[in-house]
Scaffold this active site. Structure first.
Site, PDB file in Angstrom:
ATOM      1  N   ARG A 176       0.837  -1.209   0.000  1.00 63.86           N
ATOM      2  CA  ARG A 176       0.000   0.000   0.000  1.00 63.86           C
ATOM      3  C   ARG A 176       0.871   1.258   0.000  1.00 63.86           C
ATOM      4  O   ARG A 176       0.688   2.164  -0.817  1.00 63.86           O
ATOM      5  CB  ARG A 176      -0.913  -0.003   1.243  1.00 63.86           C
ATOM      6  CG  ARG A 176      -2.014  -1.040   1.193  1.00 63.86           C
ATOM      7  CD  ARG A 176      -2.728  -1.107   2.526  1.00 63.86           C
ATOM      8  NE  ARG A 176      -1.882  -1.698   3.550  1.00 63.86           N
ATOM      9  CZ  ARG A 176      -2.084  -2.919   4.090  1.00 63.86           C
ATOM     10  NH1 ARG A 176      -3.120  -3.635   3.729  1.00 63.86           N
ATOM     11  NH2 ARG A 176      -1.256  -3.385   4.994  1.00 63.86           N
ATOM     12  N   ILE A 177       1.822   1.331   0.939  1.00 64.23           N
ATOM     13  CA  ILE A 177       2.623   2.555   1.070  1.00 64.23           C
ATOM     14  C   ILE A 177       3.653   2.655  -0.060  1.00 64.23           C
ATOM     15  O   ILE A 177       3.845   3.728  -0.632  1.00 64.23           O
ATOM     16  CB  ILE A 177       3.282   2.617   2.464  1.00 64.23           C
ATOM     17  CG1 ILE A 177       2.188   2.711   3.535  1.00 64.23           C
ATOM     18  CG2 ILE A 177       4.243   3.788   2.572  1.00 64.23           C
ATOM     19  CD1 ILE A 177       2.673   2.558   4.964  1.00 64.23           C
TER      20      ILE A 177
ATOM     21  N   ARG B   9       3.799  -8.146  -8.042  1.00 66.40           N
ATOM     22  CA  ARG B   9       2.458  -7.595  -7.788  1.00 66.40           C
ATOM     23  C   ARG B   9       2.036  -6.843  -9.043  1.00 66.40           C
ATOM     24  O   ARG B   9       2.104  -5.604  -9.079  1.00 66.40           O
ATOM     25  CB  ARG B   9       2.519  -6.659  -6.587  1.00 66.40           C
ATOM     26  CG  ARG B   9       2.802  -7.389  -5.282  1.00 66.40           C
ATOM     27  CD  ARG B   9       2.751  -6.430  -4.120  1.00 66.40           C
ATOM     28  NE  ARG B   9       2.686  -7.158  -2.855  1.00 66.40           N
ATOM     29  CZ  ARG B   9       1.706  -7.041  -1.970  1.00 66.40           C
ATOM     30  NH1 ARG B   9       0.706  -6.224  -2.205  1.00 66.40           N
ATOM     31  NH2 ARG B   9       1.733  -7.720  -0.846  1.00 66.40           N
TER      32      ARG B   9
ATOM     33  N   ILE C 143      11.485   3.798   5.625  1.00 66.73           N
ATOM     34  CA  ILE C 143      10.296   4.207   6.390  1.00 66.73           C
ATOM     35  C   ILE C 143       9.600   2.983   6.994  1.00 66.73           C
ATOM     36  O   ILE C 143       8.515   3.103   7.544  1.00 66.73           O
ATOM     37  CB  ILE C 143       9.298   5.033   5.548  1.00 66.73           C
ATOM     38  CG1 ILE C 143       8.706   4.203   4.396  1.00 66.73           C
ATOM     39  CG2 ILE C 143       9.939   6.275   4.987  1.00 66.73           C
ATOM     40  CD1 ILE C 143       7.410   3.542   4.707  1.00 66.73           C
TER      41      ILE C 143
ATOM     42  N   ARG D 192      10.754  -0.240   9.231  1.00 69.51           N
ATOM     43  CA  ARG D 192      11.095  -0.377  10.649  1.00 69.51           C
ATOM     44  C   ARG D 192      12.622  -0.346  10.743  1.00 69.51           C
ATOM     45  O   ARG D 192      13.315  -0.837   9.828  1.00 69.51           O
ATOM     46  CB  ARG D 192      10.588  -1.713  11.227  1.00 69.51           C
ATOM     47  CG  ARG D 192       9.087  -1.761  11.470  1.00 69.51           C
ATOM     48  CD  ARG D 192       8.665  -0.861  12.649  1.00 69.51           C
ATOM     49  NE  ARG D 192       7.255  -0.968  12.949  1.00 69.51           N
ATOM     50  CZ  ARG D 192       6.298  -0.146  12.497  1.00 69.51           C
ATOM     51  NH1 ARG D 192       6.597   0.859  11.700  1.00 69.51           N
ATOM     52  NH2 ARG D 192       5.042  -0.314  12.856  1.00 69.51           N
TER      53      ARG D 192
ATOM     54  N   HIS E 129      10.129   8.909  13.560  1.00 67.53           N
ATOM     55  CA  HIS E 129       9.011   8.014  13.243  1.00 67.53           C
ATOM     56  C   HIS E 129       7.686   8.804  13.144  1.00 67.53           C
ATOM     57  O   HIS E 129       6.759   8.563  13.925  1.00 67.53           O
ATOM     58  CB  HIS E 129       8.904   6.898  14.303  1.00 67.53           C
ATOM     59  CG  HIS E 129       8.148   5.699  13.823  1.00 67.53           C
ATOM     60  ND1 HIS E 129       8.390   4.429  14.288  1.00 67.53           N
ATOM     61  CD2 HIS E 129       7.127   5.563  12.925  1.00 67.53           C
ATOM     62  CE1 HIS E 129       7.576   3.579  13.705  1.00 67.53           C
ATOM     63  NE2 HIS E 129       6.798   4.230  12.872  1.00 67.53           N
TER      64      HIS E 129
ATOM     65  N   SER F 120       3.033   8.742   9.816  1.00 66.32           N
ATOM     66  CA  SER F 120       1.570   8.909   9.795  1.00 66.32           C
ATOM     67  C   SER F 120       1.101  10.118  10.612  1.00 66.32           C
ATOM     68  O   SER F 120      -0.091  10.268  10.865  1.00 66.32           O
ATOM     69  CB  SER F 120       0.905   7.637  10.335  1.00 66.32           C
ATOM     70  OG  SER F 120       1.282   7.430  11.688  1.00 66.32           O
TER      71      SER F 120
HETATM   72  P1  NDP Z   1       1.625  -3.781   3.014  1.00 72.48           P
HETATM   73  O1  NDP Z   1       1.338  -5.092   3.652  1.00 72.48           O
HETATM   74  O2  NDP Z   1       0.651  -3.235   2.034  1.00 72.48           O
HETATM   75  O3  NDP Z   1       3.039  -3.857   2.303  1.00 72.48           O
HETATM   76  C1  NDP Z   1       4.089  -4.573   2.840  1.00 72.48           C
HETATM   77  C2  NDP Z   1       5.037  -4.894   1.729  1.00 72.48           C
HETATM   78  O4  NDP Z   1       6.149  -5.610   2.283  1.00 72.48           O
HETATM   79  C3  NDP Z   1       4.425  -5.788   0.661  1.00 72.48           C
HETATM   80  O5  NDP Z   1       4.586  -5.159  -0.578  1.00 72.48           O
HETATM   81  C4  NDP Z   1       5.267  -7.029   0.718  1.00 72.48           C
HETATM   82  O6  NDP Z   1       5.471  -7.502  -0.571  1.00 72.48           O
HETATM   83  C5  NDP Z   1       6.585  -6.489   1.286  1.00 72.48           C
HETATM   84  N1  NDP Z   1       7.441  -7.561   1.722  1.00 72.48           N
HETATM   85  C6  NDP Z   1       7.153  -8.568   2.551  1.00 72.48           C
HETATM   86  N2  NDP Z   1       8.210  -9.393   2.639  1.00 72.48           N
HETATM   87  C7  NDP Z   1       9.162  -8.876   1.842  1.00 72.48           C
HETATM   88  C8  NDP Z   1      10.476  -9.269   1.516  1.00 72.48           C
HETATM   89  N3  NDP Z   1      11.008 -10.388   2.009  1.00 72.48           N
HETATM   90  N4  NDP Z   1      11.184  -8.493   0.683  1.00 72.48           N
HETATM   91  C9  NDP Z   1      10.657  -7.370   0.180  1.00 72.48           C
HETATM   92  N5  NDP Z   1       9.409  -6.958   0.446  1.00 72.48           N
HETATM   93  C10 NDP Z   1       8.675  -7.714   1.262  1.00 72.48           C
HETATM   94  O7  NDP Z   1       1.867  -2.773   4.203  1.00 72.48           O
HETATM   95  P2  NDP Z   1       1.879  -1.170   4.195  1.00 72.48           P
HETATM   96  O8  NDP Z   1       2.420  -0.701   2.886  1.00 72.48           O
HETATM   97  O9  NDP Z   1       0.591  -0.662   4.646  1.00 72.48           O
HETATM   98  O10 NDP Z   1       2.963  -0.887   5.361  1.00 72.48           O
HETATM   99  C11 NDP Z   1       4.277  -1.353   5.226  1.00 72.48           C
HETATM  100  C12 NDP Z   1       5.084  -1.105   6.469  1.00 72.48           C
HETATM  101  O11 NDP Z   1       5.401   0.264   6.595  1.00 72.48           O
HETATM  102  C13 NDP Z   1       4.397  -1.440   7.800  1.00 72.48           C
HETATM  103  O12 NDP Z   1       4.469  -2.821   8.083  1.00 72.48           O
HETATM  104  C14 NDP Z   1       5.172  -0.603   8.782  1.00 72.48           C
HETATM  105  O13 NDP Z   1       6.274  -1.344   9.273  1.00 72.48           O
HETATM  106  C15 NDP Z   1       5.695   0.549   7.949  1.00 72.48           C
HETATM  107  N6  NDP Z   1       5.039   1.819   8.297  1.00 72.48           N
HETATM  108  C16 NDP Z   1       5.801   2.845   8.747  1.00 72.48           C
HETATM  109  C17 NDP Z   1       5.246   4.066   9.026  1.00 72.48           C
HETATM  110  C18 NDP Z   1       6.069   5.182   9.535  1.00 72.48           C
HETATM  111  O14 NDP Z   1       5.539   6.018  10.253  1.00 72.48           O
HETATM  112  N7  NDP Z   1       7.338   5.262   9.178  1.00 72.48           N
HETATM  113  C19 NDP Z   1       3.799   4.301   8.869  1.00 72.48           C
HETATM  114  C20 NDP Z   1       3.088   3.142   8.393  1.00 72.48           C
HETATM  115  C21 NDP Z   1       3.709   1.957   8.108  1.00 72.48           C
HETATM  116  P3  NDP Z   1       5.104  -9.004  -0.978  1.00 72.48           P
HETATM  117  O15 NDP Z   1       3.900  -9.403  -0.166  1.00 72.48           O
HETATM  118  O16 NDP Z   1       4.867  -8.934  -2.411  1.00 72.48           O
HETATM  119  O17 NDP Z   1       6.309  -9.769  -0.600  1.00 72.48           O
HETATM  120  C1  DGY Z   2       2.539   2.054  11.709  1.00 73.50           C
HETATM  121  O1  DGY Z   2       1.314   2.287  11.715  1.00 73.50           O
HETATM  122  O2  DGY Z   2       3.004   0.916  11.620  1.00 73.50           O
HETATM  123  C2  DGY Z   2       3.470   3.224  11.776  1.00 73.50           C
HETATM  124  O3  DGY Z   2       4.750   2.876  11.996  1.00 73.50           O
HETATM  125  C3  DGY Z   2       2.994   4.345  12.627  1.00 73.50           C
HETATM  126  O4  DGY Z   2       1.839   4.873  12.092  1.00 73.50           O
END
Ligand code: NDP
Ligand code: DGY
Length: 329
Positions: A164-165, A189, A244, A246, A294, A297
């Site tokens: 998503r992000i 994807r 962005i 973890r 961090h 959001s």
């Molecule tokens: P999604 O589940 O939509 O996306 C996660 C992505 O991770 C998928 O595209 C998945 O791809 C990928 N992924 C999983 N395993 C692997 C791998 N081994 N190698 C490469 N890519 C991989 O989640 P969101 O986009 O909603 O959020 C992603 C992350 O962003 C959250 O889990 C959180 O940790 C972080 N985040 C940080 C924020 C901040 O404030 N900095 C705010 C919100 C989120 P596939 O399934 O195709 O492998």
């Molecule tokens: C999350 O939601 O995972 C972010 O890191 C904070 O919004």
């Protein structure tokens, strides 16, 4: 006469944004106990609060491990986290116990993608360093090569995790004139990739070919420490690294060496290990490393929406109804 219904116990580990707080205060059928502070709940208070609880509303700073689950005991039916990331939850243990998990996907995607673009631009165009030069009198005159950085126009951007992000970041970067998007993950994807004309490649090829590498995947065992010495050595010397996701996706010592030795040009991090990063941390001494606390959001509206979703997940889950956003375990 109808038997009095037993109230369910809920523990909330922090003050939450006003809209979620209001909804929580209107909850029927449960007694809410809350760590009424803007600071994280101390571990001992978390254990005390969760004991016997039916529902837990937690934050990403709360480690919900076996000890917490054991202390909660068999009453615990729902965990609702005010985050989309769930790496702080002992998922296997939670699944074994049949506990439902609610989380907050989608509602924070736009704010986080926006912040990611801001961080990328601040890093590649050296904004914090330039602002500091103005304040400290380092700005002597307009000078042809002074404060030069790297631009997005005609560049190749590699996205690790086109979820998503990741996709929302690519959509926002496209109008900057990016020439090519690469992405990697566990599998292609195609639907998302088509939207930004991105090519699925191995992580090796992505790091070798990209001018900007953006980590936006979830933190799972396969992605922990993924950005290490080998990873940075494959990157171009002129490339910029953004995380962005973890902090634990990155080996920070290897990143430090890559930045100091000129192996890569710069890094922008919204997430670190630990959080907060100690003010004496070596990465904070580097001009080519931009670190944010961090805040992906952190818009008023997003945080309020997240809190409403988290409370609804909790209350609907406790009522045995479908949660608006249940994490499929
Ligand atoms: P999604 O589940 O939509 O996306 C996660 C992505 O991770 C998928 O595209 C998945 O791809 C990928 N992924 C999983 N395993 C692997 C791998 N081994 N190698 C490469 N890519 C991989 O989640 P969101 O986009 O909603 O959020 C992603 C992350 O962003 C959250 O889990 C959180 O940790 C972080 N985040 C940080 C924020 C901040 O404030 N900095 C705010 C919100 C989120 P596939 O399934 O195709 O492998
Ligand atoms: C999350 O939601 O995972 C972010 O890191 C904070 O919004």
């Amino acid at each position: 006469m109808k038997a009095a219904q037993q109230l369910m116990k809920v523990f909330v580990t922090r003050r939450i944004p006003p809209e979620g707080q209001k909804l929580l205060s209107q909850a029927e059928n449960c007694t809410v106990q809350q760590w009424d502070s803007d600071d994280p709940v101390p571990r001992a208070e978390l254990l005390k609060g969760v004991a016997g609880a039916h529902g837990l509303l937690c934050l990403l700073s709360d480690k919900i491990d076996q000890e917490v689950l054991d202390t909660a005991g068999p009453n615990l039916k729902v965990i609702s986290t005010l985050s989309v990331g769930f790496d702080h939850l002992a998922i296997n243990e939670i699944k074994t116990r049949g506990i439902k998990v609610g989380y907050t996907p989608d509602v924070l995607t736009e704010a986080t993608a926006e912040l990611s673009v801001a961080l990328l631009l601040a890093t590649c165009r050296r904004l914090p360093e330039a602002i500091q030069e103005v304040k400290s009198g380092g700005w002597k005159s307009w000078s042809p090569m002074w404060m030069c950085g790297y631009g997005l126009s005609n560049s190749t951007v590699g996205i690790i995790g086109l979820g998503r992000i990741g996709l929302a970041i690519a959509q926002r970067l496209k109008p900057f004139g990016v020439k090519k998007f690469l992405y990697t993950g566990r599998q292609p994807r195609p639907e998302s990739a088509t939207e930004v004309n991105a090519e699925y490649v191995s992580c090796e090829k992505l790091t070798e070919d990209s001018d900007f590498v953006i980590v936006s995947c979830s933190l799972i065992p396969e992605t922990e420490g993924m950005c290490n010495k080998d990873f940075f050595q494959r990157m171009k010397k002129t490339s910029v690294f953004i995380n962005i996701s973890r902090g634990s996706a990155v080996n920070q010592e290897d990143l430090y060496q890559a930045l100091v030795s000129g192996q890569i040009a710069a890094a922008g991090l919204d997430v670190t290990t630990p959080e907060p990063l100690p003010t004496t941390h070596p990465l904070l001494g580097l001009k080519n490393c931009v670190i944010l606390p961090h805040i992906g959001s952190a818009t008023y509206s997003t945080r309020n929406t997240m809190s409403v979703l988290a409370v609804n997940n909790l209350l609907r889950g406790l009522a045995g109804q479908e949660m608006p956003s249940e994490l499929k375990l």
